[in-house]
Design a protein around this motif. Sequence first.
Motif, PDB file in Angstrom:
ATOM      1  N   GLY A 230     -29.882  37.949  45.212  1.00 24.17           N
ATOM      2  CA  GLY A 230     -31.041  38.814  45.422  1.00 24.17           C
ATOM      3  C   GLY A 230     -32.342  38.029  45.477  1.00 24.17           C
ATOM      4  N   TYR A 231     -33.315  38.570  46.236  1.00 27.56           N
ATOM      5  CA  TYR A 231     -34.609  37.875  46.324  1.00 27.56           C
ATOM      6  C   TYR A 231     -35.710  38.884  46.623  1.00 27.56           C
ATOM      7  N   LYS A 232     -36.581  39.045  45.643  1.00 26.93           N
ATOM      8  CA  LYS A 232     -37.801  39.824  45.829  1.00 26.93           C
ATOM      9  C   LYS A 232     -38.875  39.125  45.018  1.00 26.93           C
ATOM     10  N   GLU A 233     -39.798  38.527  45.706  1.00 30.48           N
ATOM     11  CA  GLU A 233     -40.779  37.656  45.059  1.00 30.48           C
ATOM     12  C   GLU A 233     -41.518  38.373  43.932  1.00 30.48           C
ATOM     13  N   ASN A 234     -41.674  37.650  42.827  1.00 30.99           N
ATOM     14  CA  ASN A 234     -42.339  38.156  41.624  1.00 30.99           C
ATOM     15  C   ASN A 234     -41.585  39.309  40.964  1.00 30.99           C
ATOM     16  N   ALA A 235     -40.318  39.479  41.340  1.00 31.00           N
ATOM     17  CA  ALA A 235     -39.536  40.566  40.734  1.00 31.00           C
ATOM     18  C   ALA A 235     -38.124  40.117  40.406  1.00 31.00           C
ATOM     19  N   LEU A 236     -37.432  39.543  41.366  1.00 27.03           N
ATOM     20  CA  LEU A 236     -36.029  39.169  41.184  1.00 27.03           C
ATOM     21  C   LEU A 236     -35.688  37.994  42.077  1.00 27.03           C
ATOM     22  N   VAL A 237     -35.142  36.939  41.480  1.00 28.42           N
ATOM     23  CA  VAL A 237     -34.568  35.818  42.231  1.00 28.42           C
ATOM     24  C   VAL A 237     -33.207  35.526  41.620  1.00 28.42           C
ATOM     25  N   GLY A 238     -32.173  35.508  42.437  1.00 25.16           N
ATOM     26  CA  GLY A 238     -30.833  35.227  41.951  1.00 25.16           C
ATOM     27  C   GLY A 238     -30.641  33.763  41.620  1.00 25.16           C
ATOM     28  N   THR A 239     -29.546  33.460  40.957  1.00 21.77           N
ATOM     29  CA  THR A 239     -29.309  32.078  40.547  1.00 21.77           C
ATOM     30  C   THR A 239     -28.842  31.197  41.699  1.00 21.77           C
TER      31      THR A 239
END
Length: 541
Positions: A230-239
């Motif tokens: 997952g990738y949503k800047e300033n919210a969620l970044v996956g490993t």
Amino acid sequence: MKKFISILLFFISLTALSQEDAWVYFNAKANEKSYYDVPLKMLNQRAIDRRINQSIALDFKDIPINPLFVSQIKATVGITVMAKSKWLNALHVQGSFDAIIALKSLDFVQKVSFANKALNSTLASSKTSKKVKQKKTLLFKDSKINYAYGNSDNQIKMLKGDYVHQQNYTGSGKIIAIIDAGFPGVNTAQPFQRLRDNNKILGGYNFVGRNDNFYAGDHHGTYVLSSMGGYKENALVGTAPDASYYLFITEDNTQESPVEQSYWVEAAEKADSLGVDVISSSLGYMNGHTNPNYDLTYADMTGDATFISKGANIAFSRGMVVVVSAGNEGTESEPHIGAPADAFSVISVGAVTAARERASFSSIGPSYDGRVKPDVMAQGQADVLSDENGNIVSASGTSFSGPIMAGMVACIWQAFPNKTNQQIKDLILTSSDKFTSPTPEYGYGIPNFNLALGIQLPDLFATNQDVNLYPNPTTSFVRISFPATMKDGRVVFYSVVGSKVLEQNNLVPEQSVSLETLASGTYYYKLDFDTYTKSGKIIKL
């Protein structure tokens, strides 16, 4: 005694009428040589390369099931074939007790094993069931990656994953297969857009529905994928935001059935054939079946007793790293890990809080035979994830600590592409904070991936440019050049099917190795030294 016998006969008559699940094992395969001669009939080139790079030869398990055996079983009245496994040379069937037992008379059937273990012990060998749903020149690159992790910051930084990402190890070039319950919204939701735009979703399959619609089913798999990709800047970044993914559905939410173990093994076999590096699965099997006769017990958690744990061990033997969630039964009357978390070869992952304390629900070890389980821990309480609509949500469970770990496995393997799956696993365990004093609650503890990266830095004086095998192509010999500081040199040549054809030990710099005994064709080589490994292809003219 007479009363007991009459009760037993009554029990047998009832089972003869009811539908049972069982595995039918075969005693042979067909046309083995043809598959060894043309391995691309079984595996893609990336899968073959993975085997060669780790010195893993093709074997009997890789050969497909004899289709004539399958058709004969399918044609049997009262028998339904639900799944198959080439690794275990077995079919998962459903039918009446009598119909299944009758299959033993076929000359190609080795044995029949009922999922209801009572039928094996009183009448007929195997066991199975389910728990469910927890539910080199320069190492440091000039251009660092600094993600805006947002609320997902802690679940990555706990593992020191941010340091690994900063060195541009974000899973690029690695393939992860997720085996789960469904992936709705992955094809539309914003946190997966980066994966879609970069063609990182390579495909998938719905083993439950027997169709290609893997953007369906329960959203559990969507949550799982978001923790890695997952990738949503300033919210969620996956490993592992730059890894590629296959999405496999094996979990049937309409029932709890042992056939789901067989679907899982089918998915693992498919992952192997597609050249996958890491399998991530948040499914576990112990109790809670629709039919309680299929429930497992702690005594079954011995590393390879269940069908799924056998499959997980074989997956590792093919060169993949298998990461599974430990389970969410820590507060139950039976708090121990289930299958396949008990498997010898897997990395089973328990859950801790943001403060690094064990989450109360996280299943504990050891395995029934006394091995350290879970293997490691990661944040599994209040994890930051994406739902199928793209909303950033919070959820808890080892279902998420497992994939968080799997993403980091892909990143560290990207950093050390020449290491074997066993070396990667060992690297992770030895970097964990309780490695010298493991416990049943934490296993070896929380890995430090920055420590793993630092301890295992490549030798700056032994790069791909310093170690060479030439000329390539060649007509009769090769010369091997390498720095004099490197010791214990060894070169092994393999055929395209992974068979060892030539080996030379105790190498010295600029040593010549004759290839005159080899026929013309393409070969793989692997160079091993005390601190360095290199693999490649060579053509003998």
